[in-house]
Design an enzyme around this catalytic site. Sequence first.
Site, PDB file in Angstrom:
ATOM      1  N   GLU A 214      -9.011   2.305  -9.071  1.00 42.35           N
ATOM      2  CA  GLU A 214     -10.277   1.529  -9.786  1.00 42.35           C
ATOM      3  C   GLU A 214     -11.431   2.044  -9.170  1.00 42.35           C
ATOM      4  O   GLU A 214     -12.520   1.784  -9.424  1.00 42.35           O
ATOM      5  CB  GLU A 214     -10.023   0.061  -9.565  1.00 42.35           C
ATOM      6  CG  GLU A 214     -10.395  -0.464  -8.470  1.00 42.35           C
ATOM      7  CD  GLU A 214      -9.420  -0.417  -7.204  1.00 42.35           C
ATOM      8  OE1 GLU A 214      -9.770  -1.373  -6.190  1.00 42.35           O
ATOM      9  OE2 GLU A 214      -8.430   0.107  -7.447  1.00 42.35           O
TER      10      GLU A 214
ATOM     11  N   CYS B 173      -3.171  -2.708  -4.448  1.00 35.87           N
ATOM     12  CA  CYS B 173      -3.294  -2.885  -2.896  1.00 35.87           C
ATOM     13  C   CYS B 173      -2.586  -4.453  -2.642  1.00 35.87           C
ATOM     14  O   CYS B 173      -1.404  -4.642  -2.774  1.00 35.87           O
ATOM     15  CB  CYS B 173      -4.710  -2.956  -2.541  1.00 35.87           C
ATOM     16  SG  CYS B 173      -4.855  -2.838  -0.819  1.00 35.87           S
TER      17      CYS B 173
ATOM     18  N   HIS C 127      -6.133   2.542  -4.463  1.00 39.74           N
ATOM     19  CA  HIS C 127      -7.175   2.098  -5.057  1.00 39.74           C
ATOM     20  C   HIS C 127      -7.699   3.019  -6.349  1.00 39.74           C
ATOM     21  O   HIS C 127      -8.927   3.581  -6.100  1.00 39.74           O
ATOM     22  CB  HIS C 127      -8.642   1.821  -4.391  1.00 39.74           C
ATOM     23  CG  HIS C 127      -8.295   0.470  -3.468  1.00 39.74           C
ATOM     24  ND1 HIS C 127      -8.411  -1.000  -3.841  1.00 39.74           N
ATOM     25  CD2 HIS C 127      -7.725   0.333  -2.143  1.00 39.74           C
ATOM     26  CE1 HIS C 127      -7.939  -1.812  -2.960  1.00 39.74           C
ATOM     27  NE2 HIS C 127      -7.711  -1.086  -1.968  1.00 39.74           N
TER      28      HIS C 127
END
Length: 237
Positions: free
Chosen positions: A177, A87, A175
């Site tokens: 993660e 990001c 994202h």
Amino acid sequence: MNIHCLVHLEFETLGNIREWACNNGYSISVTMPYVNSIYPQPDEFDLLIIMGGLMSVYQEDEHPWLIQEKEFVKGIIDSGKAVYGICFGAQMLSELLGGKVSRNEFREIGWHSIRSLDTFNEDEVLFSIPSELTVLQWHGDTFTLPDGARRLFESEACPEQGFIYGDNVLAVQFHPEADESCIDSLISECSSDLVEGKYIQSEKEITGRDDLLASSSALMSAILDWFEDGIKASTQE
């Protein structure tokens, strides 16, 4: 393998990154550039991960610590080490490699579909992923593709969703993660972002998606496995 993360949010937990590292017995160290300007030496880690943030890479006047962080990241890129931007981190990589970062036409927040590009699929499979997948997005900026980089993904709201530069620098706008804890923190800390918008989902649409959380974890594992393979190969040369 030693992983160093540049973290820009006080509530950042690293999510699926930490889970993968723990499962593989790897260490993680962290620098918060807005708090501490002391960065590790390049030989102290194998993979640098630049995490997301609420600021923009072009806001150096508001966040002067960005200047030193960019100098550090540029040095790591030039050293040939593995670098992964997520990001805000992807936007920083674009800028440092000659691209430009600006506001996107739309804010993109929630679970949205991205497509891996045909040219990418035909060239080589860097990590095992389907041609279309749903990922967590939370951004208002976008970047241009740096010269010499290959576009990897696109979405309806934002054409630039990721690129690879050389064989060791990877940037993704989304994202992977994000685990349940990450999403709960984003909802809690950034609820003001959840306004009416063409590509902005509600809290109800974003939370409770165990199926998408599982695919997000699998994607992050595939990406980090790819980095692991590349780092191991480079040490054997």
